[in-house]
Design a protein around this motif. Sequence first.
Motif, PDB file in Angstrom:
ATOM      1  N   LYS A 653      23.684   5.502  -1.470  1.00  0.00           N
ATOM      2  CA  LYS A 653      23.074   4.229  -1.865  1.00  0.00           C
ATOM      3  C   LYS A 653      22.928   4.182  -3.376  1.00  0.00           C
ATOM      4  CE  LYS A 653      20.314   3.606   2.356  1.00  0.00           C
ATOM      5  NZ  LYS A 653      18.949   3.382   2.896  1.00  0.00           N
ATOM      6  N   SER A 655      21.502   1.426  -6.114  1.00  0.00           N
ATOM      7  CA  SER A 655      20.810   0.149  -6.267  1.00  0.00           C
ATOM      8  C   SER A 655      20.398  -0.024  -7.719  1.00  0.00           C
ATOM      9  CB  SER A 655      19.585   0.103  -5.341  1.00  0.00           C
ATOM     10  OG  SER A 655      18.837  -1.076  -5.550  1.00  0.00           O
ATOM     11  N   VAL A 677      25.912   1.682   0.499  1.00  0.00           N
ATOM     12  CA  VAL A 677      25.178   0.499   0.029  1.00  0.00           C
ATOM     13  C   VAL A 677      25.323   0.393  -1.480  1.00  0.00           C
ATOM     14  CG1 VAL A 677      22.925  -0.624  -0.157  1.00  0.00           C
ATOM     15  CG2 VAL A 677      23.496   0.674   1.910  1.00  0.00           C
ATOM     16  N   ARG A 679      24.009  -2.181  -4.460  1.00  0.00           N
ATOM     17  CA  ARG A 679      23.227  -3.348  -4.858  1.00  0.00           C
ATOM     18  C   ARG A 679      23.286  -3.476  -6.370  1.00  0.00           C
ATOM     19  NH1 ARG A 679      20.313  -5.039  -0.456  1.00  0.00           N
ATOM     20  NH2 ARG A 679      19.618  -3.425   1.008  1.00  0.00           N
ATOM     21  N   VAL A 701      27.227  -2.415   2.923  1.00  0.00           N
ATOM     22  CA  VAL A 701      26.376  -3.471   2.364  1.00  0.00           C
ATOM     23  C   VAL A 701      26.702  -3.638   0.884  1.00  0.00           C
ATOM     24  CG1 VAL A 701      24.028  -4.214   1.835  1.00  0.00           C
ATOM     25  CG2 VAL A 701      24.495  -3.026   3.984  1.00  0.00           C
TER      26      VAL A 701
END
Length: 784
Positions: A653, A655, A677, A679, A701
Motif C-alpha cells: 500500500k 498512500s 493499493v 492512493r 485499488v
Amino acid sequence: MALELVGGAALGAVFENLFAAVVDARDKVTQLDSSLKKLQEILTSINPFILRMEKLNNQLDRPKEETEQLIQILKDGEKLIHKCSNVPCCCKNFEKWRYANKIEALQDSLLNFFHSQLKGMEILAIFKSNRFSLSNGGVSYKYENLGSCEATVAPTFMVGLDVPLKELKRWLLKDDESRIVVSAPGGCGKTTLAKRLCQDRQVKVLQFQNEEDAMNQLDLMLKKKLQSGRILLVLDDVWCGSESVLAKFKFQISGYKVLVTSRNEFPAFGSTYHLKLLNEEDAMALFRHSAIPEGGSDSSMPDEDLVNKIVRHCKGFPLALQVVGRSLHQQPLEIWRSTLLKLSEGQSIVDYEDELCNCLQSSVDVLHDFDMRLKECFMDLGSFPEDQKILVTALIDMWAELHKLDQDGVYAVSNLHKLCSLNLLNLVVTRGFTSWNDANEIAGWYNDAFVTQHDLLRDLAIYQSNQEPVEKRKRLILDWTGNRLPEWWTKEKQPQLSARLVSISTDEMFSSSWPNIQIPEAKVLILNFNHSEKKYELPEFMKQMGKLKVLVVTNYGFCASELTNFSVLGSLSNLKRMRLEKVSLPTLCNASMELKNLEKLSLVMCHKIGQAFANSSIQIPEMLPNLREINIDYCNHLMELPDGFCDLVQLKKLSITDCHRLSVLPEEIGKLANLEVLRVRNCTRVSKLPDSIRSLHKLSVVDITGCLRIRNMPKQIGELHSLREFQMRRCRGLRELPSSVMDLVNLERVICDEETAELWECFMHLLPNLRLSVLEENFDLNWL
C-alpha cells in the motif's frame, strides 16, 4: 359562514398563502434567510395536521374557536412575511433584528398551538426504578422486569431544555415518526427532559407486577384509548442490550408513539435525538443555582473570574455542574480556590466527586458485561490529550497489536461505532463526506475519520486505569507539566512495571531530559508533546522496550518540531508500526539503523522527508526490508518521492494524500510488483500517472481523488487486470478515458462525481460487473 369553512378550504387556503409568502420572501430577503428557513421547516412539519384538521376536531371534540385562532395566526403571519419581503437590502441591523424577532414570535405561536394538540394524547410514563433489575446472560436489563415507577415530577429549576423540548414536540407531530430515542451520556438531563415533556399534561403512571402484566395492561389500554385519541408511551433510562424488550412495545397502530431515553442508540427501534450539552450561559445558570439554592445570597459567591474558570472545567456537563456547585455551597473562598487549583493542575472532577463518578461508571460497567474487549478499547482512549481529535488510523494501529483486531480496521471501526452508540465518544468524518455511511463506501479508507470525546469520559477512562497500583496497571498514562515527574519515577528503586500501553504527554516547559525507566512488557508507546520550533528527543529508555510493536509520536504544537535521537529505534527489533505527526525528520536515517520488522510507516504533516532519506548512510530497502505500507499525509514540503522508495519490493500500500507540492510520481513505480493499493489523493500538482503503472499486475485499488491536473490516463491502463476499484472524484481536468479501460474486466466500482461518471457511461455495456458510485461531498474544516 366563515366557521363552516374553517375545517376545510378556508384553513388550507390561508396556510398555503403563508407558505408561498415564506418561499417568495426567502428569494428576496437574503439577510433574513436563516429565520425564514426555520419558519418554512416548521410549516412543513405541521402541514399533515392542517390537512386532517377537521377530522381531528371531530375526534377530539375540540371547540371551533381553536381553529379560528389558528387561521388568525396564519393570516397575521402572512402580513408579517409580506412586510419582510419589502425590507431593503441596505436596512440597518436594528431593522433586521426587529423582523427576525417577529418571525421567531410567529414560530413560537405556531408551535405553541400545535403542541396543544398533544393534550389529546394520553401519556403512559414508565420512569426508571432502581428497585427492579433482572440479570440475563450476564447482562443487566433494567426493563426485563417493569415494576413500580417513580413519580414524574421534573426538577423545579431547569435550563437548556427549551429548545430540545420544542424539537421533540415537532418530531412527535410528524406522521412518519412513531418511535424516538433521546440519547446522551449519563448525567446530561435525558430523564429531566422526558419528565418536562410529561409535566404539563395528564400523566398516568402505570404500575406493573412484571413484564407480562405490563404487556397485557398496555395492550388493553391501547385498544381502549385509540378509539378516542392517541397515546405516547415514555420509557425512561433503557439500557444497552434491551433491544428484545423494546421490540415488545412496537405496535403498528395509528396514533401510538413511543419516546425512549437511553445512554445508547437503538437504530432498529427508532430515530435518534442526540441531547446536547449546555452552552456557556445555561451552564453558568445551572452552576449558580446549585451553588446558591433558591433563597440564598449572592454575597457568598466569589469573584466572577473564579466562578467562570470552574464552570469552564465542567465543559457543559449538567451533572458535573450540579455536583461541583453543590459541593461549593456556603464554602469559604479557600475551598473554591483549591477546587480550581485541582482542576487546573489536571485533577479530574471524577477523582473526588463520587456521585458523578458513579453515574458515569455505570456506563462503563455495561461494557464489561457486554464485551470486555470493547471496554478495553474505551479505556485506551485516555491515552490521548484532552480536547484533541484522535485519528481513527492511530487507533487501528494500536488495537491491531494490543487486542488482535484485524489490521484493515474493520473490527476496530466496528468497536468505535458501538462506543459511539453508547455515547462514550463521537465519530467525525471530514474532508469530503457527508456521513459515515458515505465514508464506508470506500473500504479501508479512514484517514479522514476522527474520534472526539468529552473530557469527563476521558477522565473516567484514566481514573479506571489508575485504580490498580502502578506496577500492575495495563496502561501507564502520564501527563506532565514541566519537569514534574511522578514520585515513584524519581525513586532510586523504581517499581517493576508491567504496562502494555504507555502514554506520556508533555508540555512546552518539558526539558526533554528523560530519566531512566524500564517497561519491558510495553507493546504500544504514545508520545504526545506540545513543542513549536523546538527539538524533541526520543527517550533513551525506549532501548529497553524489546516487545514494542507500535510507536505513535504526535506534536500538538503549532509548528513542526525536529525529532532527534533516532538511534533508539535500532533497538526495537519487534517494531511493526510507526506513526510520526508534525515533526521534522532531517536526521531520520543518519543512525544507520535497520527496522527489519517495520511493516507500516505513517508520516503526517512532517517536514524534510526527502532530506531524511537522502542523507541516509544505508539504502532504504536495507533499512526497511519488510515495509508493507507507507502513508504520507499533508507533508507540504514533499516535492518528489525519495530515491529508493520504489525499491521497497514488499510494499503493498502506497498512500500519498494532500501533498500539494508533489508534482510527479517516479517512473520506477512500476518496480513495486506487490503493490495492491495506490492512493495519490488531493495532490493538486500531479498531472499524470506514470506509464509504468501498467506493470502493477496486483494493483486492486487506484485513488486519484482531487488530482485536478490529471488530464489523461495511461494508454495501457487496461493491463491492470486485478483492478477492482477506481476512485476519481474531483478530477476536473480529466477529459477522456483510453479505450483500453474496456479490458478492465474485474473492475467492480468507480467512485466518482457526476462529470466523471459521464466518461464511463460509454464503457458500461462492455464492463458488466462495473457499478458507478456518485458520492455527495461535504467539506468540514473543523478537523484543522
